[in-house]
Design a protein around this motif. Sequence first.
Motif, mmCIF file in Angstrom:
data_model
loop_
_atom_site.group_PDB
_atom_site.id
_atom_site.type_symbol
_atom_site.label_atom_id
_atom_site.label_comp_id
_atom_site.label_asym_id
_atom_site.label_seq_id
_atom_site.Cartn_x
_atom_site.Cartn_y
_atom_site.Cartn_z
ATOM 1 N N ASP A 273 -132.082 2.389 10.028
ATOM 2 C CA ASP A 273 -132.122 2.710 11.457
ATOM 3 C C ASP A 273 -133.162 1.809 12.104
ATOM 4 O O ASP A 273 -134.352 2.113 12.086
ATOM 5 C CB ASP A 273 -132.449 4.182 11.686
ATOM 6 N N THR A 274 -132.704 0.715 12.662
ATOM 7 C CA THR A 274 -133.636 -0.273 13.234
ATOM 8 C C THR A 274 -134.359 0.254 14.473
ATOM 9 O O THR A 274 -135.397 -0.294 14.853
ATOM 10 C CB THR A 274 -132.903 -1.580 13.567
ATOM 11 N N THR B 23 -136.842 -1.059 1.044
ATOM 12 C CA THR B 23 -136.452 -2.021 2.073
ATOM 13 C C THR B 23 -135.152 -1.592 2.742
ATOM 14 O O THR B 23 -135.002 -1.703 3.959
ATOM 15 C CB THR B 23 -136.318 -3.433 1.468
ATOM 16 N N ASN B 24 -134.218 -1.080 1.938
ATOM 17 C CA ASN B 24 -132.953 -0.581 2.499
ATOM 18 C C ASN B 24 -133.200 0.555 3.485
ATOM 19 O O ASN B 24 -132.526 0.645 4.511
ATOM 20 C CB ASN B 24 -132.008 -0.123 1.386
ATOM 21 N N LEU C 115 -135.779 0.921 5.383
ATOM 22 C CA LEU C 115 -136.283 0.336 6.629
ATOM 23 C C LEU C 115 -135.160 -0.200 7.498
ATOM 24 O O LEU C 115 -135.279 -0.237 8.729
ATOM 25 C CB LEU C 115 -137.286 -0.788 6.323
ATOM 26 N N ASN C 116 -134.077 -0.618 6.867
ATOM 27 C CA ASN C 116 -132.968 -1.202 7.610
ATOM 28 C C ASN C 116 -131.880 -0.191 8.013
ATOM 29 O O ASN C 116 -130.925 -0.552 8.682
ATOM 30 C CB ASN C 116 -132.329 -2.328 6.786
#
Length: 173
Positions: A169-170, A163-164, A166-167
């Motif tokens: 580079d938005t 999950t980290n 994925l966050n």
Amino acid sequence: SYQKCSNFEPRESSHKTDITLANNYLNKFNEVLKEYQKENYSKSEELSKSLLQVCVGFKELKVIYMESLIHNNKLQEASDYWGKLGDNDRVDDEFLYLICKIFYYEGNYEKAKTFMKKLLSKVNDNHKYNKLYQNIVSIEKEKENANSLFKAGKYNEAIVAYTNILNMDTANK
């Protein structure tokens, strides 16, 4: 130039036509810039594609077109466009950066790093280029960590690690 020709030969009507055409292309390019700056990438893609039919050698317009394709998540189309560029364009810093960005967004980090290393060997003081390289390296490192956690059976920690990622580079869809 057209205005100088018109001044030199005021009776030649083709000069006025040329001036009108040039002004129309300039207005269209200004519209491309406006849409691109507003982050209306669908419109900037459409307008720049149309204008590139006439202004085939205009580097800034090619860059805007490719960037618009990337922002519209048309990575294959952007990659195909890069492949059709001439040799001089393909080795240009900005086009190398864009192909790196495509590989990065596709998740092909090895190819992205290979091209980024080539680019950074030429230009190592560009913040934008360095940031992309750092994103690639950071995501790869975190992915290895998450995979290790998963293999070790630490599923909850792996979920947090993935999950980290994925966050990180938005902009990376």
